[in-house]
Motif scaffolding. Structure first.
Motif, PDB file in Angstrom:
ATOM      1  N   PHE A  18       0.855  -1.175   0.000  1.00  0.00           N
ATOM      2  CA  PHE A  18       0.000   0.000   0.000  1.00  0.00           C
ATOM      3  C   PHE A  18       0.897   1.232   0.000  1.00  0.00           C
ATOM      4  O   PHE A  18       1.782   1.354   0.853  1.00  0.00           O
ATOM      5  CB  PHE A  18      -0.890  -0.012   1.247  1.00  0.00           C
ATOM      6  N   GLY A  19       0.693   2.148  -0.929  1.00  0.00           N
ATOM      7  CA  GLY A  19       1.542   3.326  -1.028  1.00  0.00           C
ATOM      8  C   GLY A  19       0.905   4.570  -0.449  1.00  0.00           C
ATOM      9  O   GLY A  19      -0.314   4.769  -0.562  1.00  0.00           O
ATOM     10  N   GLU A  43      -2.968   1.566   9.702  1.00  0.00           N
ATOM     11  CA  GLU A  43      -4.408   1.276   9.773  1.00  0.00           C
ATOM     12  C   GLU A  43      -5.029   1.293   8.376  1.00  0.00           C
ATOM     13  O   GLU A  43      -5.826   0.415   8.030  1.00  0.00           O
ATOM     14  CB  GLU A  43      -5.119   2.294  10.675  1.00  0.00           C
ATOM     15  N   ARG A  44      -4.668   2.276   7.563  1.00  0.00           N
ATOM     16  CA  ARG A  44      -5.187   2.324   6.186  1.00  0.00           C
ATOM     17  C   ARG A  44      -4.774   1.072   5.417  1.00  0.00           C
ATOM     18  O   ARG A  44      -5.590   0.498   4.688  1.00  0.00           O
ATOM     19  CB  ARG A  44      -4.668   3.563   5.466  1.00  0.00           C
ATOM     20  N   ALA A  45      -3.523   0.675   5.569  1.00  0.00           N
ATOM     21  CA  ALA A  45      -3.043  -0.512   4.853  1.00  0.00           C
ATOM     22  C   ALA A  45      -3.769  -1.766   5.337  1.00  0.00           C
ATOM     23  O   ALA A  45      -4.132  -2.631   4.522  1.00  0.00           O
ATOM     24  CB  ALA A  45      -1.528  -0.657   5.025  1.00  0.00           C
ATOM     25  N   ARG A  46      -4.000  -1.893   6.659  1.00  0.00           N
ATOM     26  CA  ARG A  46      -4.744  -3.058   7.168  1.00  0.00           C
ATOM     27  C   ARG A  46      -6.161  -3.082   6.628  1.00  0.00           C
ATOM     28  O   ARG A  46      -6.670  -4.121   6.199  1.00  0.00           O
ATOM     29  CB  ARG A  46      -4.783  -3.065   8.706  1.00  0.00           C
ATOM     30  N   SER A  47      -6.819  -1.934   6.621  1.00  0.00           N
ATOM     31  CA  SER A  47      -8.182  -1.856   6.095  1.00  0.00           C
ATOM     32  C   SER A  47      -8.205  -2.218   4.610  1.00  0.00           C
ATOM     33  O   SER A  47      -9.100  -2.933   4.150  1.00  0.00           O
ATOM     34  CB  SER A  47      -8.756  -0.458   6.298  1.00  0.00           C
ATOM     35  N   VAL A  86       7.706   9.006  -0.966  1.00  0.00           N
ATOM     36  CA  VAL A  86       6.718   7.979  -1.270  1.00  0.00           C
ATOM     37  C   VAL A  86       7.060   6.797  -0.376  1.00  0.00           C
ATOM     38  O   VAL A  86       8.204   6.316  -0.377  1.00  0.00           O
ATOM     39  CB  VAL A  86       6.752   7.580  -2.753  1.00  0.00           C
ATOM     40  N   VAL A  87       6.084   6.372   0.408  1.00  0.00           N
ATOM     41  CA  VAL A  87       6.294   5.317   1.400  1.00  0.00           C
ATOM     42  C   VAL A  87       5.467   4.102   1.010  1.00  0.00           C
ATOM     43  O   VAL A  87       4.281   4.223   0.699  1.00  0.00           O
ATOM     44  CB  VAL A  87       5.897   5.820   2.813  1.00  0.00           C
ATOM     45  N   ALA A  88       6.102   2.937   1.015  1.00  0.00           N
ATOM     46  CA  ALA A  88       5.408   1.674   0.755  1.00  0.00           C
ATOM     47  C   ALA A  88       5.168   0.985   2.087  1.00  0.00           C
ATOM     48  O   ALA A  88       6.108   0.768   2.859  1.00  0.00           O
ATOM     49  CB  ALA A  88       6.253   0.776  -0.148  1.00  0.00           C
ATOM     50  N   ALA A 107       7.052   0.060   6.983  1.00  0.00           N
ATOM     51  CA  ALA A 107       7.032   1.220   6.105  1.00  0.00           C
ATOM     52  C   ALA A 107       8.437   1.404   5.534  1.00  0.00           C
ATOM     53  O   ALA A 107       9.415   1.439   6.291  1.00  0.00           O
ATOM     54  CB  ALA A 107       6.600   2.467   6.877  1.00  0.00           C
ATOM     55  N   PHE A 108       8.508   1.507   4.199  1.00  0.00           N
ATOM     56  CA  PHE A 108       9.786   1.654   3.503  1.00  0.00           C
ATOM     57  C   PHE A 108       9.779   2.888   2.617  1.00  0.00           C
ATOM     58  O   PHE A 108       8.750   3.222   2.024  1.00  0.00           O
ATOM     59  CB  PHE A 108      10.041   0.461   2.566  1.00  0.00           C
ATOM     60  N   ARG A 109      10.925   3.527   2.506  1.00  0.00           N
ATOM     61  CA  ARG A 109      11.204   4.491   1.450  1.00  0.00           C
ATOM     62  C   ARG A 109      12.293   3.834   0.618  1.00  0.00           C
ATOM     63  O   ARG A 109      13.401   3.622   1.116  1.00  0.00           O
ATOM     64  CB  ARG A 109      11.685   5.837   2.003  1.00  0.00           C
ATOM     65  N   ASP A 110      11.967   3.432  -0.594  1.00  0.00           N
ATOM     66  CA  ASP A 110      12.859   2.599  -1.400  1.00  0.00           C
ATOM     67  C   ASP A 110      13.213   1.370  -0.565  1.00  0.00           C
ATOM     68  O   ASP A 110      12.320   0.690  -0.106  1.00  0.00           O
ATOM     69  CB  ASP A 110      14.076   3.391  -1.874  1.00  0.00           C
ATOM     70  N   ALA A 111      14.501   1.112  -0.325  1.00  0.00           N
ATOM     71  CA  ALA A 111      14.882  -0.068   0.461  1.00  0.00           C
ATOM     72  C   ALA A 111      15.129   0.267   1.936  1.00  0.00           C
ATOM     73  O   ALA A 111      15.547  -0.598   2.705  1.00  0.00           O
ATOM     74  CB  ALA A 111      16.128  -0.715  -0.139  1.00  0.00           C
TER      75      ALA A 111
END
Length: 161
Positions: A18-19, A43-47, A86-88, A107-111
């Motif tokens: 989720f980005g 929470e957004r990613a879990r939903s 941009v966070v994945a 939560a990642f920014r690139d690697a």
């Protein structure tokens, strides 16, 4: 009529991705993401993960069956995110029980790992008592486990694509 589609993640193998983009409102005076915003993003990613698995939380709540409740969360901060990053958010299922499950969210920014959370979520009745997940939901969550019944290791390369 104008219509915009909300951001949506995707399931890649056994990982949900989720980005999010860091906006000015997400930062503190120094331009670093305020620590509580990781909770909102997780929470957004879990939903979104549950939505991707066709688990209809709203319908269950409206039918009086119950709702999900976070019973514990352990956050670890590793590196700051900043304005316009941009966070994945990568989410994996670690353990699934009859009425609860535990997720690892990162939560990642690139690697670069920014923050991680181990989150236990329980399905509870309207009165707050644990309730077994419906069989269809258990089956949907099981798709996130490898055939041995355990969660796969995180693949950072996939998390970034």
């Amino acid at each position: 009529m104008h219509r915009a589609e909300p951001p949506s993640g995707r399931i890649d193998g056994q990982t949900h991705l989720f980005g999010v983009r860091v906006y000015y409102e997400d930062t503190d005076l120094s331009g670093v993401v305020y620590h509580a915003n990781y909770l909102r993003w997780f929470e957004r990613a879990r939903s979104d993960l549950l939505r991707c698995l066709d688990i209809d939380q709203r319908a269950a709540h409206e039918a009086g069956e119950g709702a999900f409740a976070v019973t514990s969360i352990d956050l670890r901060y590793a590196s700051p995110a900043r304005l316009d990053d941009v966070v994945a958010i990568a989410t994996r299922l670690e353990v699934r029980h009859g009425a609860s499950f535990t997720l690892l969210q990162e939560a990642f920014r690139d690697a670069t790992l920014l923050c991680s959370a181990r989150v236990r979520v329980a399905f509870v009745t309207p009165g707050g008592r644990p309730r077994r997940l419906p069989p269809a939901w258990q089956d949907a969550l099981a798709t996130l486990l490898d055939p041995s019944g355990t969660a796969p290791a995180m693949d950072l390369e996939k998390a970034q694509s």
